[in-house]
Design a protein around this motif. Structure first.
Motif, mmCIF file in Angstrom:
data_model
loop_
_atom_site.group_PDB
_atom_site.id
_atom_site.type_symbol
_atom_site.label_atom_id
_atom_site.label_comp_id
_atom_site.label_asym_id
_atom_site.label_seq_id
_atom_site.Cartn_x
_atom_site.Cartn_y
_atom_site.Cartn_z
ATOM 1 N N ASN A 1 0.901 -1.469 -0.282
ATOM 2 C CA ASN A 1 -0.067 0.201 -0.524
ATOM 3 C C ASN A 1 0.734 1.596 0.014
ATOM 4 O O ASN A 1 0.359 2.466 -0.525
ATOM 5 N N ILE A 2 2.272 1.235 1.022
ATOM 6 C CA ILE A 2 2.785 2.468 0.226
ATOM 7 C C ILE A 2 3.486 2.250 -0.429
ATOM 8 O O ILE A 2 3.598 3.998 -0.913
ATOM 9 N N LEU A 3 3.728 0.969 -1.193
ATOM 10 C CA LEU A 3 4.546 2.018 -2.699
ATOM 11 C C LEU A 3 3.637 1.698 -3.320
ATOM 12 O O LEU A 3 3.773 1.676 -5.421
ATOM 13 N N GLN A 4 2.224 1.751 -3.478
ATOM 14 C CA GLN A 4 1.035 2.204 -4.844
ATOM 15 C C GLN A 4 1.385 1.350 -5.358
ATOM 16 O O GLN A 4 0.778 1.218 -7.064
ATOM 17 N N MET A 5 1.868 -0.483 -5.271
ATOM 18 C CA MET A 5 1.592 -1.067 -6.060
ATOM 19 C C MET A 5 0.491 -2.346 -6.735
ATOM 20 O O MET A 5 0.821 -2.916 -7.776
ATOM 21 N N SER A 6 -0.305 -1.477 -6.784
ATOM 22 C CA SER A 6 -1.541 -1.538 -7.327
ATOM 23 C C SER A 6 -2.181 -1.534 -8.504
ATOM 24 O O SER A 6 -2.393 -1.578 -9.294
ATOM 25 N N LYS A 7 -1.130 -0.123 -8.633
ATOM 26 C CA LYS A 7 -1.921 0.107 -10.267
ATOM 27 C C LYS A 7 -1.151 -0.798 -11.408
ATOM 28 O O LYS A 7 -0.160 -1.273 -11.325
ATOM 29 N N PRO A 8 -1.653 -0.911 -11.856
ATOM 30 C CA PRO A 8 -1.778 -2.498 -13.252
ATOM 31 C C PRO A 8 0.060 -1.491 -13.668
ATOM 32 O O PRO A 8 0.307 -0.830 -13.826
ATOM 33 N N GLY A 9 0.071 -2.806 -14.086
ATOM 34 C CA GLY A 9 1.455 -3.019 -14.781
ATOM 35 C C GLY A 9 2.597 -3.305 -14.599
ATOM 36 O O GLY A 9 3.199 -3.320 -12.896
ATOM 37 N N ILE A 10 3.596 -3.473 -14.748
ATOM 38 C CA ILE A 10 4.795 -3.678 -13.518
ATOM 39 C C ILE A 10 5.384 -2.492 -13.654
ATOM 40 O O ILE A 10 5.479 -1.385 -14.326
ATOM 41 N N PRO A 11 5.953 -2.453 -12.209
ATOM 42 C CA PRO A 11 6.355 -1.244 -11.798
ATOM 43 C C PRO A 11 7.591 -0.496 -12.956
ATOM 44 O O PRO A 11 8.362 -0.973 -12.819
ATOM 45 N N ASP A 12 7.358 0.491 -12.730
ATOM 46 C CA ASP A 12 8.619 2.053 -13.313
ATOM 47 C C ASP A 12 9.348 2.412 -11.929
ATOM 48 O O ASP A 12 8.724 2.646 -10.654
ATOM 49 N N PHE A 13 9.960 1.915 -12.094
ATOM 50 C CA PHE A 13 11.309 1.047 -10.873
ATOM 51 C C PHE A 13 11.462 2.721 -10.503
ATOM 52 O O PHE A 13 12.158 2.929 -9.500
ATOM 53 N N GLU A 14 11.553 4.162 -11.364
ATOM 54 C CA GLU A 14 12.072 5.305 -10.907
ATOM 55 C C GLU A 14 10.490 5.659 -9.880
ATOM 56 O O GLU A 14 10.864 6.525 -8.929
ATOM 57 N N GLU A 15 9.424 5.613 -10.255
ATOM 58 C CA GLU A 15 8.107 5.923 -9.462
ATOM 59 C C GLU A 15 8.435 5.444 -8.612
ATOM 60 O O GLU A 15 8.339 5.914 -7.198
ATOM 61 N N LEU A 16 8.858 3.672 -8.178
ATOM 62 C CA LEU A 16 8.395 3.149 -6.991
ATOM 63 C C LEU A 16 10.503 3.272 -5.926
ATOM 64 O O LEU A 16 9.895 3.751 -4.898
ATOM 65 N N SER A 17 10.588 3.930 -7.214
ATOM 66 C CA SER A 17 12.246 4.093 -5.772
ATOM 67 C C SER A 17 11.813 5.943 -5.279
ATOM 68 O O SER A 17 11.832 6.011 -4.626
#
Length: 297
Positions: A57-73
């Protein structure tokens, strides 16, 4: 301990990182992530440790698709000062530990094929990011991973990486944690695997044993099938405390020359949560969704 990946290329840079090149992912590849993500997030409530669910939840990983590492970081940096960097090919021990020691987690930038949903020989972006990164949003576990990286640098210099690899395997990859509601999973090799999530908590076959640092570092493990030993920590705070308070140099010297403890063996000194039947035999039950996360041994 650094996963062994297929060595597709020569080192692209001094630290072996490459661009994730997020825009190159196809719609089909994003769909594979979404299918895996949906399957695991439906399964993990009341099975995974709450800190893992909170990290999603903190990392908002429920967004569809493979995460963008820049946004995730960006999100991860705000939470604990960590970032995710893309790699491909074989990551040497010293490079892997340097990244961890500097709060960087290396993740493969490829994803499995649609016909590999239930088995993949090497860790892909789903294992690396979904399995590992959510707990890096938890301050205590984030500190543990950095401490592990610093310890890995020392172990590499001492030539005892094989011992430390077992600690990584039985905690970061396949660890269980005790809770008031029962045992919960936190290891990335379990939380990213549909089959091992169920096996690790409910199957009668494996031993589930109390965490014992010295015992664990003498214990063999399976690299491409369900585990027959799971070690249970009391808490992330206790795991970090033991890591920081232990002088690993004398510990390495103490266990040097002692025989390995074979998979599934029990010792009189073990704290036994469940005594396994050892009834699981490879091939009798498909090791579905099992990732052969390999470490140097």
């Amino acid at each position: 301990m650094a996963p062994i990946r297929v060595d597709r290329t020569k080192a692209p840079s001094s630290d072996w990182t490459v661009s994730q090149n997020w825009s190159r992912y196809t719609a089909a590849e994003h769909t594979v992530w979404d299918r895996l993500f949906d399957r695991q997030t439906r399964l993990l409530p009341n099975r995974a440790t709450p800190e893992f669910i909170a990290g999603l939840n903190i990392l908002q990983m429920s967004k569809p698709g493979i995460p963008d590492f820049e946004e995730l970081s960006d999100r991860l940096m705000k939470a604990t000062g960590w970032q995710v960097v893309a790699v491909e090919g074989l990551v040497p021990d010293e490079i892997f530990y340097d990244h961890l020691a500097n709060r960087r987690f290396v993740a493969g930038n490829f994803i499995r094929k649609p016909d590999q949903l239930d088995y993949l020989q090497e860790p892909d972006v789903f294992h690396d990011v979904f399995g590992h990164v959510p707990l890096l949003a938890h301050p205590v576990f984030a500190d543990y991973m950095q401490a592990f990286g610093i310890g890995g640098q020392r172990a590499t210099a001492m030539g005892v990486v094989d011992r430390l690899a077992r600690l990584y395997w039985y905690t970061v990859e396949f660890g269980l944690v005790r809770s008031d509601a029962g045992l919960r999973i936190y290891g990335a090799g379990i939380v990213s695997s549909y089959g091992e999530t169920l096996f690790a908590l409910k199957d009668a076959s494996p031993n589930r044993l109390g965490f014992d640092l010295k015992r664990l570092m003498r214990t063999r493990y399976r690299i491409d099938d369900y585990q027959q030993n799971y070690f249970v920590i009391d808490s992330f705070d206790d795991l970090l405390r033991q890591t920081l308070e232990t002088d690993f140099g004398p510990l390495y010297a103490e266990i040097e020359g002692q025989p390995d403890i074979e998979i599934a063996s029990l010792l009189p000194t073990d704290t036994i949560y469940t005594r396994g039947t050892q009834s699981y035999v490879r091939g009798n039950t498909p090791a579905d969704d099992q990732i052969a996360t390999r470490v140097h041994e």
